[in-house]
Each structure stands twice: as structure tokens, then as C-alpha cells.
Enzyme design. Sequence first.
Site, PDB file in Angstrom:
ATOM      1  CG  ASP A 345      -2.253   0.889   0.845  1.00  0.00           C
ATOM      2  OD1 ASP A 345      -1.986   1.671   0.044  1.00  0.00           O
ATOM      3  OD2 ASP A 345      -2.984   0.793   1.517  1.00  0.00           O
TER       4      ASP A 345
HETATM    5  C1  BGC Z   1      -5.031   3.335  -0.094  1.00  0.00           C
HETATM    6  C2  BGC Z   1      -5.005   2.323  -1.250  1.00  0.00           C
HETATM    7  C3  BGC Z   1      -4.980   3.058  -2.508  1.00  0.00           C
HETATM    8  C4  BGC Z   1      -3.579   3.553  -2.628  1.00  0.00           C
HETATM    9  C5  BGC Z   1      -3.349   4.506  -3.716  1.00  0.00           C
HETATM   10  C6  BGC Z   1      -3.788   4.091  -0.416  1.00  0.00           C
HETATM   11  O1  BGC Z   1      -3.912   5.385   0.487  1.00  0.00           O
HETATM   12  O2  BGC Z   1      -4.915   2.634   1.203  1.00  0.00           O
HETATM   13  O3  BGC Z   1      -6.210   1.521  -1.197  1.00  0.00           O
HETATM   14  O4  BGC Z   1      -4.934   1.884  -3.697  1.00  0.00           O
HETATM   15  O5  BGC Z   1      -3.569   4.836  -1.455  1.00  0.00           O
HETATM   16  O6  BGC Z   1      -4.204   5.596  -4.110  1.00  0.00           O
END
Ligand code: BGC
Length: 852
Positions: A345
Site C-alpha cells: 500500500d
Molecule cells: C490506499 C489504497 C490505494 C492507494 C493508492 C492508499 O492510501 O490505502 O487503497 O489504492 O492509496 O491511491
Amino acid sequence: MARATEASRQPLAPDHGPGVDPSKAGAPAQQSWLKRHFPFLRTRRGIIITVIVILVIIGGGLAGLAALPKKNGSSGGDAAGGASADTITDDGHFYGQSPPVYPSPNMPGSGTWADSLSKARALVANMTLAEKVKLTAGDSSNTSCPGFLPGVPRLGFPGMCLGDAGNGLRTTDFVSTWPSGIHVGASWNKGLTRQRGAGMGGEFRTKGVNILLGPVVGPAGRVVLSGRNWEGFSIDPYLAGALVFETVEAVQGAGVMTSTKHFIGNEQETNRNPSGDVQSVSSNIDDQTMHELYLWPFQDAVHAGSGSIMCSYNRLNNSYGCANSKILNGILKTELGFEGHVVSDWGAQHAGVATAMAGMDIVMPNSGSFWGSNLETAVKNGSVPESRLDDMVIRTLAGWYQLGQDKDFPKPGVGMALDLTKPHEIVDARNISSRTTLFDGAVEGHVLVKNIRSALPLDKPKMLSLFGYSAKNPDTNNPTGGISAWNFGASSWNYTEFTDGFFGTANPAGSTPIAAGGTLYCGGGSGATSQGTVISPFDAMVQRAYDDGTALFWDFNSAEPTVIPVSSACLVFGNAYATEGADRRAARDDYTDGLIKHVASRCNNTIVILHNAGIRLVDQFIDHPNVTALIFAHLPGEASGRALTSILFGDVSPSGRLPYTVARNESDYPVVSPDRPSGAFTRFPQSNFTEGVLVDYRHFDAKNITPRYEFGFGLTYTTFNYSDLSIEKDGNASLFAELPTGPIQQGGQADLWDVLVRVRATVGNIGSRYAAEVAQLYVRSPGSNQPVRQLRGFEKFGLNTTETKDVEFNLTRRDLSFWDVEAQKWRLPRGQFGIEVGRSSRDLPLVGNFTI
Ligand code: BGC
């Protein structure tokens, strides 16, 4: 805690691994996270403008600005404060709580992946060390892709765009606004879910997005007020698993890889990221609960072939999700035979060598301070074997081949303009043939739970009065460039509060419960959908009333509006907002409930519609005798208004069913609010999942609590009759061995999917209208530590009046097994199994049993 021992475990290092420096954790990666999410931050001018805009918007002066780089879900109030004598300050205290599992298995290349593996191996064999390292981390691009894997042009690899998210493509124009996960869960419709996946996948592909950052099956929904529950389908693992399977197959069928997320135990937003000297919350989950509840839908996603899995922000048994060898090397890459890659993540990497050895393959949004040149050094000095680096890149490229992205795939990010407020190329990804799916999808996630005195469907009403802030569109539906509410599904919410939560200074009391500025098509954060041509309930009602000659009045502002006494019906529209970065403050709100009661006391036919991004309690008003109908309208996407009016006026019969339990009181749930740092654990917040598998209806059944509306419940405009239950065990006795013996393929041992028992029943429409029923099957298992009943089958189908249907449910070995922590396998228990079939988890007219 996990009780099992595994011969294969080689304790190479404590499972926090080498290279962890909690003092460094996160900060550089978080800065880059901002640049990745907001590419204009790459230029000096962009930064200056942004700083000014933020100062104006947040109005919080330099303090607000200082909070910006800390992109996390913990509140300022969560900081540790002074450490008392017994405060645990050393992470070593927790070593061993998550068992070490090394080495990291190479990609297996089973079944259809064999060819992709050999192609990827051949490509990687031609790469230099530096090129391979480059393919383990995100990089900048002139697109709005939140993640971008750089290309290796000399070898013909163009790179890959990673785009949010599981419910439709965010931050761009010319895409559809799809119903969100909770809405899809409420539809209980596998075929429709597949169509939605195919439609979304087609749009991502046209825009040049190689990897869809979703679908979401974590959070599962353990914490009622968790900010991201709406992104996923259901708290029930079987329902979530069935729908994620359809989604993964369909999206990938369109040539776009899914990155099923967030792996695993990512059940709250509070303290999701480290802040100061406070680490991310640790989800402490025992092995049986892990398998039977939280892993279950991920297993379905892997079984469906998900080419990517995103590891999560939280710690799992006190080891960070992206450095946890037990869950990545052990469960995902060994037990489930996962062929794809693990991507972090955004900003979830907090160690270098340790994450490499634990099985993480790509870091996003960029190499941060841990990989990049440090990874190259680690390979050169032997800390990370080159074979591990090779496997990282092979897994990524094999997925690219497996999805056919080496042939005729649009240029990565081609339709993802960096800044929509600047002139840009139009890439229209919408497909007219998806309109039916968008409409049906919106209809089927509406759940009618109360309907007395034939309030619905409306019968040629003379006059309708509309109230409540959630009927109309927000005043703006416009990307403003930069950090825009539009980009994050916050157009009708409190924008300052949104940025506070997203950047790590959420109000410790939780987020404001409603979006007072207009109706909801989705929730907030990276899982939001782009809103283009959206039709609000009000838009559709006006059109309908005009066509029918119905007199229409409305007041969307007043808490205590005037109510015209001759109204045929009064419709009150409210919502329950939820967003990434913060947990919800409450599961009810006095403002909306007061408005409903005010109207109900003046209008004897008050119909309530709630757009709810999560569980919404209704006991403050539901028993009012003038509240004649209630619809949970969830998050319907662009066809919201058209779908709702079709249900209200009876063009279609409602067919949604609750994918969660609505309690009478908060205290009826096992876990309502997120855990917070406390006692000795102020620096290492702990979330102990002591309720095990007893969440949602399993808890209500075990404790004999009567819910307001049970899991699986939903009304329609006709009546269904159930009869003729029959249960047939397969004649092949060898299928019933206690433990599976099959080879490991994607998703685990192949024979876990053998069908052992077939259950049949007859369902008839004995009412006066066409409608769809969701026939549900629950199993009572003689296995160890099993809930009273668990969903193990559902089928949705439409029936005309007097029509009947024979419905069949196939029960697999996994459906009938429990996770045996000693054997480390799914065990088929001996004894009597109960079978119950019916309309909801508490309306099960057909009962039978069989014995193994
Ligand atoms: C989120 C993810 C997301 C990623 C990219 C993160 O803050 O937890 O679910 O895909 O950002 O934007």
C-alpha cells in the site's frame, strides 16, 4: 495467536527483520506518496500554489501544513504522549508473535501460468541488476496514475499504470460512476457483479491502466464504524468471496490485472499508519479466525487468479503487513500458491531487507528510503539473494504476460490526464452497453426493510413532498485541479475534515456522520469513483412527477420544514458518510433522525431513504407509526436517481438484501469503534480480535440477540414460497476424506473446490408481481469452534407470478470444513451437518441434515 508449528519455517531473522528503523518509518515515503497522488507537486510552482491553497482551505496555518506529509489515519490525539514506566518502547517485545516463514517461495508457475513464467524468466534474464531493481518500485510519470512502474524500453517493456480503485476509476473524466462495493454486496447478484467487473475492466483498459487497485475484501467490516467498510462487499466471508471471485475473473477477463486489497486485517483507519513514535495498529488474529474469516475472500480472489495482492498498512500480530513473512511467504505464496506479485500500500513499507525477504515484490509509490539503490546494495552484499530480486520481477512480468498486456495494450496511463483543468486528450472509456449494468447495479443494491400500509410502490400520487440534504446533487461536480474534493468523493462532505483525515490529523472523535452537501454516489478517499453525468434522486423525481402530473414540493435545507398536509407521501432523504483516513463517529445521527421525526409527526405516509456508506442504526425513528417505509439506498453510482424512482413507482421490484446486520443498539455488536493506543501499548496500539469468527450475524446468533434487521433480509413487492428440500451427498466415498490431498494450485489445495453435497429446493412466487428472490443456504457444522450457522450458498433469480424454480446449491469441501490449527489444513469434520434454506439468516423455512 497462531498455535501451529510448521516444519518449513526457518527462523532467518526476527519477523520484523533486518533494516527496521522505526524512527525513519514512513516519512520519506509519505512525501513521495503525496507527489504520486498529486503529480503537480513535482514542480516548484505546483508546490507553491498547493501550499497557498492548502493554507487557505484548511485555514489552519503552518500547523496544518506541517501535518501534510504525515499521510496516515491516526489522529493527532493518538500520539503517545509521555511514556510511563511500564510503557513498551521496544518493538523487540513483540518478536515472534508472528511466526517467521522463510525463504520466500519463487513463483510456482502452475497450470496456465507456466507459459507466462517462462516468458518472464527469459525477459528478466536479459536485464541488468539496475533494471531489475527499477522494476521493484514506482516512479514518476506525466499521468495521474497513482502508481507507475517504469518501463525498460530497450527490452520492449513499456511500464505499467496502477489506478484506483475497486469500484471504478478515480481522478479522471469519461468513465462511469459504478455502484460501490457495499451496494454490490447488497445486490447478492453474482452475474451482475461479473458484468460490472467486465464493464469496469474495459474502462480501465481503455485508459491504459494495467492494474486496478482493488477489489477490496479487507477491511471485512469487523469494526462497525470503520471508514472503509463500504469499499468492500460484505462482512460475511462467503458472500464477499463469491463476489470478489466474479469481480477478479471479469476485470482480468477484460485484460486488466486486479490488486486485491488490503492484505490483511486492515480493519480500522485509526492508527493505520505510524505517527511520531506510535506504530501502526496491530490486528492480533488467531490462526483459525484468520483462515475462516479474513483470509477466506482473499483465497477466492487468488483462486480466481488475481495477479496482484496489496499488502496493508496495519501490523498483523505485531509485524507490519508488508514485512510479515507468515502472511506473505507462508499463507499467500505457499498455502494459497499465489502466482502474482505483492505490492505495498502507498507508503506501507517500513523496512528494506525485511520486506524483500518477507515476500513483498513492489514498493509504491516509489522506492522511498528502503529500496532503490539500497536494494541494489543489499543484493550486491548478499543481504538479499539475487534470486529473490529475480522472483520479484518475474512475478510482476509474468502477470503482465498472463493478462496479455504484452500485446495491443494501450500505452500505460494514456487516458489519465495529469491535470484535468488543463487542455488534455479526451479518451472516452465509457461503453454504451454498460448502461444496463449500471442501472441494474444501482437498483439491486437498494434494500427495502420496512413497508407498511402498502406505502410502496407509490400509486399515482397527487402530491409528493421531498425533504433532506441527500436528495439533490452537491452544488459542485467539478475537478478544481490539485487536491480536489471531486478527486476523493468528498464533494458533498466537509472538505477540510476530509483532508485532515487523509493526511493524518483526523478528529479523534471520528468523522462527521453525514454529507450535508448532497447525495452520495460513493464514499470518500482513494476508493471514490469519478463522478460525471450523475442523476440524483431529485433529478429523477422531478422528471417523473412532471411526466405523471404529480405536484412536487421540496425543502432540502430546513431541519424542521413546513409539511403540506395533503401530501400523498413525504420522502425524507438522509445519508451516512464514511471515508478513508478516518473512522466514523457514529452509526446514527440526531440531525437526520430529528428531521425524519419532524416530518413523520406531520405526514402520515413518511418514506425514508438513507444513502449509507456503512451500517446505519434506525431505532430512533423506525417505530414511528407514520414512518411507513425505509430503504437503505447505499452507494448506487451514477444511476442512483433513476434506480430509486423505478423502485418507488414500482417499475421494478426491490431485490437487495442486507450484506450486514442492522442492530437495535450499538451495544449489540461485538466491535463498534476502533481500538486506540492505551496503557502499556501507547506506542504500539493493539487490536485484539478476541471475538474470533463471531462477527455480525454469527455474534447475534451466538448471543441470542434479536437484531432490528438481520443479515440477508430485504423486502420486495411479492411473496416467495419455499418447499421440497433435498440433500444429496456425492456417491464417491473417497471425496469425504478428512483432509484434502490435492496439489496446491492458485487458491490452495485443488480438492478444496470438489463438490461434496448438492442441496435442492423449490421457490415459488405466490404474490402478484414479478420480482427477484435471493435464496440463501446456511450450514450448521459439527466442526471445532464453529458458529451457529454460516452462509454457504446463495442464488438470485427473477420469478413471474405463479412461477416456480428449482434452485441448486453446490457445497464444496472448503464450504463444509473448518481450519484445523494443528494439521494446518481444512478438516472435514465427522458428524451431523444442519442445512437451512430460506429468505434471510433468520427466515429459514426449509431445514434438513446429513451426516459425514
Ligand atoms: C490506499 C489504497 C490505494 C492507494 C493508492 C492508499 O492510501 O490505502 O487503497 O489504492 O492509496 O491511491
